[in-house]
Design a protein around this motif. Structure first.
Motif, short mmCIF file in Angstrom:
data_model
loop_
_atom_site.label_atom_id
_atom_site.label_comp_id
_atom_site.label_asym_id
_atom_site.label_seq_id
_atom_site.Cartn_x
_atom_site.Cartn_y
_atom_site.Cartn_z
N MET A 104 0.84 -1.21 0.00
CA MET A 104 0.00 0.00 0.00
C MET A 104 0.87 1.26 0.00
SD MET A 104 -3.41 -0.99 2.17
CE MET A 104 -4.46 0.24 1.39
N ASP A 105 0.21 2.42 0.01
CA ASP A 105 0.93 3.68 -0.22
C ASP A 105 1.15 4.48 1.07
OD1 ASP A 105 -1.61 4.51 0.36
OD2 ASP A 105 -2.00 5.45 -1.59
N ALA A 106 1.70 5.68 0.90
CA ALA A 106 2.02 6.51 2.07
C ALA A 106 0.76 6.90 2.84
CB ALA A 106 2.77 7.77 1.62
N THR A 107 -0.34 7.11 2.13
CA THR A 107 -1.60 7.46 2.83
C THR A 107 -2.04 6.31 3.73
OG1 THR A 107 -2.26 8.93 1.04
CG2 THR A 107 -4.01 8.14 2.49
N ALA A 108 -1.89 5.08 3.25
CA ALA A 108 -2.24 3.92 4.08
C ALA A 108 -1.38 3.89 5.34
CB ALA A 108 -2.07 2.63 3.28
N ALA A 109 -0.09 4.18 5.19
CA ALA A 109 0.81 4.20 6.35
C ALA A 109 0.36 5.27 7.34
CB ALA A 109 2.25 4.44 5.90
N VAL A 110 -0.05 6.41 6.82
CA VAL A 110 -0.52 7.50 7.68
C VAL A 110 -1.77 7.06 8.45
CG1 VAL A 110 -1.65 9.77 7.61
CG2 VAL A 110 0.51 9.41 6.41
N ILE A 111 -2.69 6.41 7.77
CA ILE A 111 -3.93 5.94 8.42
C ILE A 111 -3.59 5.00 9.58
CG2 ILE A 111 -5.96 4.47 8.09
CD1 ILE A 111 -6.15 5.70 5.22
N ALA A 112 -2.71 4.03 9.33
CA ALA A 112 -2.37 3.06 10.37
C ALA A 112 -1.75 3.75 11.59
CB ALA A 112 -1.43 2.00 9.82
N HIS A 113 -0.84 4.69 11.33
CA HIS A 113 -0.18 5.38 12.45
C HIS A 113 -1.14 6.29 13.21
CE1 HIS A 113 3.40 3.93 10.35
NE2 HIS A 113 4.02 4.06 11.51
N GLU A 114 -2.00 6.97 12.48
CA GLU A 114 -2.96 7.84 13.16
C GLU A 114 -3.86 7.02 14.08
OE1 GLU A 114 -5.59 10.19 10.59
OE2 GLU A 114 -6.99 10.31 12.26
N GLU A 115 -4.35 5.90 13.58
CA GLU A 115 -5.30 5.11 14.37
C GLU A 115 -4.64 4.46 15.58
OE1 GLU A 115 -8.49 5.18 13.99
OE2 GLU A 115 -8.41 6.41 12.19
N LEU A 116 -3.46 3.88 15.40
CA LEU A 116 -2.79 3.22 16.53
C LEU A 116 -2.42 4.23 17.61
CD1 LEU A 116 -0.44 0.72 14.65
CD2 LEU A 116 -2.36 0.09 16.11
N SER A 117 -1.97 5.42 17.17
CA SER A 117 -1.51 6.42 18.14
C SER A 117 -2.64 6.98 18.98
CB SER A 117 -0.83 7.58 17.42
OG SER A 117 0.46 7.22 17.10
#
Lengths: 435, 254
Positions: A104-117
């Motif tokens: 997946m792309d950078a936006t997907a990585a951002v989503i995962a980090h935002e949610e976990l944090s």
């Protein structure tokens, strides 16, 4: 503990209570930035991103949130939970699908980090070090052989990785690093020490499994001095210097000093990208730093969102002088300023993510900019949440004081504020007019 | 065997709902929607039957507007093999009612020949709890409702189902084909993992217009008014048990 399905059914009530507008439920986000759940905006570019966010949010609520406070208090990394991220396909979120990644792309990585944090920034920091700094780095910069050998186990969560750049005596001044790799026959021999390495250890005595390590292979005084090596647990001379404890925040993420004493690595297999990559690590470094900074900014979003939810609910429910706290101008300012800054940061992060290719460099102004802005934003928002919540906010059980301490790291790790300011001012000095 | 699973798109369990100004329905414009939790449990059970090599194919069926495909995609990401989307613009929380849903499912049954229908016991929007029973009636199949455990026999000719009933648990054996409805404790649904979300994109969803199935879709029930539950008023405290009894008697409750 209620099962996930039970939580859902219970909180709605499988009865006429389905129509009850309970005051404490989250939900009506319509009209707020990104609140329409519409596929096609920068926050949710595709249906995949929507499903990803729903999955990570459900997992975070059911499994990350309940363990966060205890692991934070005990300064304990939750390795079993971390391995579960592998089952979900999150550890290799951006990695090559041919080697166990999810592609997946950078936006997907951002989503995962935002949610976990939003539940556990320090758990997310360990995730970032593994998935962005190690897995993504190797996926973008490694050879097919290196990827085939290392990535499947790293994406599955069977092994834990990290990245080594800072040293006891060199941080922002990265070109001042002194760890050195000297060519000796078919090998390089690495000597030096690396500091502040997230996932450097998985216990008090045990190293993480794999690391990408920046080391000096030349002394010309420029970009061609640095090379990137793969170093693995068990290599003679590679050891855990110290596990760094009693950090201000990010306490459930393990940080370590790693020591390299005559660590011999074969040039043919352990120079990242292949044996011809000596002196060519700066491009890999720039590519990976952009994603690192973007995802650290995404962590700020999770911290800020959680802080705003906490202060908003408290200010509505807590009464003083005969009315809710949120009827007082002083508190209204704390809430409204926080929301506006959070929304601005969120738009900046997602807009930058949509433009960021995983294998490209050249977005440094904005990838530094999002972190510079969002780290301070998250710290300030968490601070206002504590202020709103008074004595409760100052106590661990209410979580915001932890978020406040965790947020401070984001002004230091992955580039200090001062490093971002230096980079941005330098890059902007070549620009006459802004777009 | 081929298992058909019903997946309904309903208002998300955590969403705060409002009533439309005309008091004729819940306002579902811009409210977060999700797969009905009991349907998700049914999907999980069907996927487990496939993993145990009991089922060869799991087909996820949803009825509703084009967004119903979202919950079919979720079922596909959990492990269903393909989807059937029965399209209608009727509101599935009140206009399209259980009997019509059961008739649509019965029509699909004739065409696709499944060995079982696995359904959620009810949806959390209308809470009707009727479709499984009606579908079994229309097909003249046995029904095993409120399942907390499903075991298919080795010859796949019958299923042993543990049911959650008021007095405890009841175990019954039903010949297949049958309709089974899932209760809360049947299983813990898995998360749709990222690789499976990506794989689900390649799976096929067939689209069928509900009006083309030769089924009477008209509702049997007319909604006169939807209203918010009465606000609970503050309680009062009594000194002791005697005072409590006196008060209950005075209020005509004892």
């Amino acid at each position: 503990m209620l099962t996930r399905a039970a939580m859902r059914v219970a909180s709605r009530g499988a009865s006429a209570a389905a129509l009850t507008p309970a005051r404490h439920m989250s939900g009506a986000t319509t009209g707020l930035l990104g609140g329409n759940n519409a596929v096609g905006d920068i926050f949710t570019p595709t249906e995949d991103h929507k499903q990803l966010r729903e999955m990570v949010r459900a997992f975070t609520k059911a499994e990350v949130e309940p363990q966060a406070l205890e692991h934070h208090r005990d300064e304990k990394f939750n390795l079993p939970l971390f391995r579960k991220l592998g089952d979900l396909g999150l550890l290799g979120i951006t990695a090559d699908p041919n080697h166990g990644g999810s592609g997946m792309d950078a936006t997907a990585a951002v989503i995962a980090h935002e949610e976990l944090s939003a539940s556990d920034p320090s758990f997310c920091l360990s995730y970032l070090a593994h998935s962005m700094l190690f897995v993504n780095n190797l996926s973008v910069n490694g050879t097919e052989d290196q990827k085939a050998r290392i990535l499947p186990s790293a994406c599955a969560g069977q092994t834990i990785g990290g990245m080594c750049m800072s040293e006891p005596g060199a941080g922002t001044d990265v070109m001042g690093m002194s760890t050195r790799a000297t060519r000796d026959g078919d090998d390089y021999v690495i000597n030096g020490a690396k500091m502040w390495i997230t996932n450097g250890a998985v216990s008090d005595t045990e190293l993480g499994d794999h690391f990408v390590v920046y080391a000096r292979t030349g002394d010309k005084g420029g970009a061609s001095d640095l090379s990137l090596f793969l170093v693995e647990k068990g290599m003679p001379g590679f050891s855990l210097g110290q596990r760094i404890k009693d950090k201000c925040g990010m306490r459930a993420s393990y940080t370590a000093e790693l020591v390299f004493e005559d660590v011999r690595v074969p040039a043919a297999t352990h120079l990242v990208g292949g044996p011809d990559r000596e002196g060519k690590a700066v491009l890999s470094m720039m590519r990976n730093l952009e994603l690192e900074r973007l995802t650290l900014a995404a962590m700020s979003l999770g911290i800020a969102r959680r802080s705003i939810e906490a202060m908003n609910a408290y200010a509505r429910d807590r009464k003083a002088f005969g009315s809710s706290l949120n009827r007082f101008g002083q508190i209204q300012r704390l809430i409204a300023d926080s929301y506006a800054e959070y929304a601005a940061g969120k738009a900046y992060v997602y807009a930058t993510a949509s433009a960021l290719g995983l294998d490209s460099a050249g977005n440094r102004v904005d990838s530094d900019g999002v972190k510079l802005y969002c780290a301070a934003m998250a710290k300030n928002v968490a601070d206002r949440a504590m202020q709103t919540m008074g004595g409760y906010g100052y106590c661990g059980e209410y979580r915001v004081e932890q978020l406040w301490r965790d947020a401070k790291l984001l002004e230091i790790g992955g580039g200090t504020n001062e490093a971002h300011q230096k980079n941005m001012a330098r890059d902007l000095s070549h620009v006459e007019t802004l777009p | 065997m081929r298992v058909f699973v019903g997946v309904k798109r309903a208002v998300d369990y955590a969403a705060k709902v409002r009533i439309q100004a005309d008091k004729k329905a819940v306002d579902i414009s811009n409210v977060k929607m999700a797969i009905n939790p009991f349907c998700e449990i049914a999907v999980e059970e069907a996927v487990r039957l496939k993993e145990k090599k009991v089922a060869e194919e799991v087909v996820a069926v949803s009825i509703g507007p084009k967004q119903a495909q979202e919950v079919i995609r979720q079922a596909l990401a959990m492990g269903a093999d393909r989807g059937i989307h029965v399209t209608t613009d009727m509101r599935v929380d009140q206009e399209l009612q259980p009997l019509a849903v059961a008739k649509i499912m019965a029509a699909l049954t004739g065409e696709h020949d499944p060995s079982a229908w696995l359904l959620g016991k009810q949806a959390i929007d209308d809470d009707s709890n009727q479709v499984a029973q009606m579908l079994a009636g229309l097909l003249d199949w046995p029904q095993a409702t409120f399942a907390s455990e499903v075991e298919v026999s080795e010859d796949k000719k019958s299923a042993t189902v543990t049911r959650e009933i008021d007095g405890g648990l009841q175990t019954i054996e039903v010949p297949l084909p049958a309709v089974i409805s899932a209760d809360l404790r049947l299983n813990e649904p898995r998360y749709a993992t990222l690789p499976n979300i990506m794989k689900a994109k390649k799976k096929k969803i067939d689209t069928v217009d509900a009006a083309s199935l030769g089924v009477d879709l008209a509702g049997q029930i007319e909604v006169l008014e939807v209203s918010e539950p009465a606000t609970r008023e503050a309680g009062s405290k009594v000194e002791d048990v005697d005072a409590l009894l006196a008060k209950l008697k005075a209020d005509g409750l004892l």
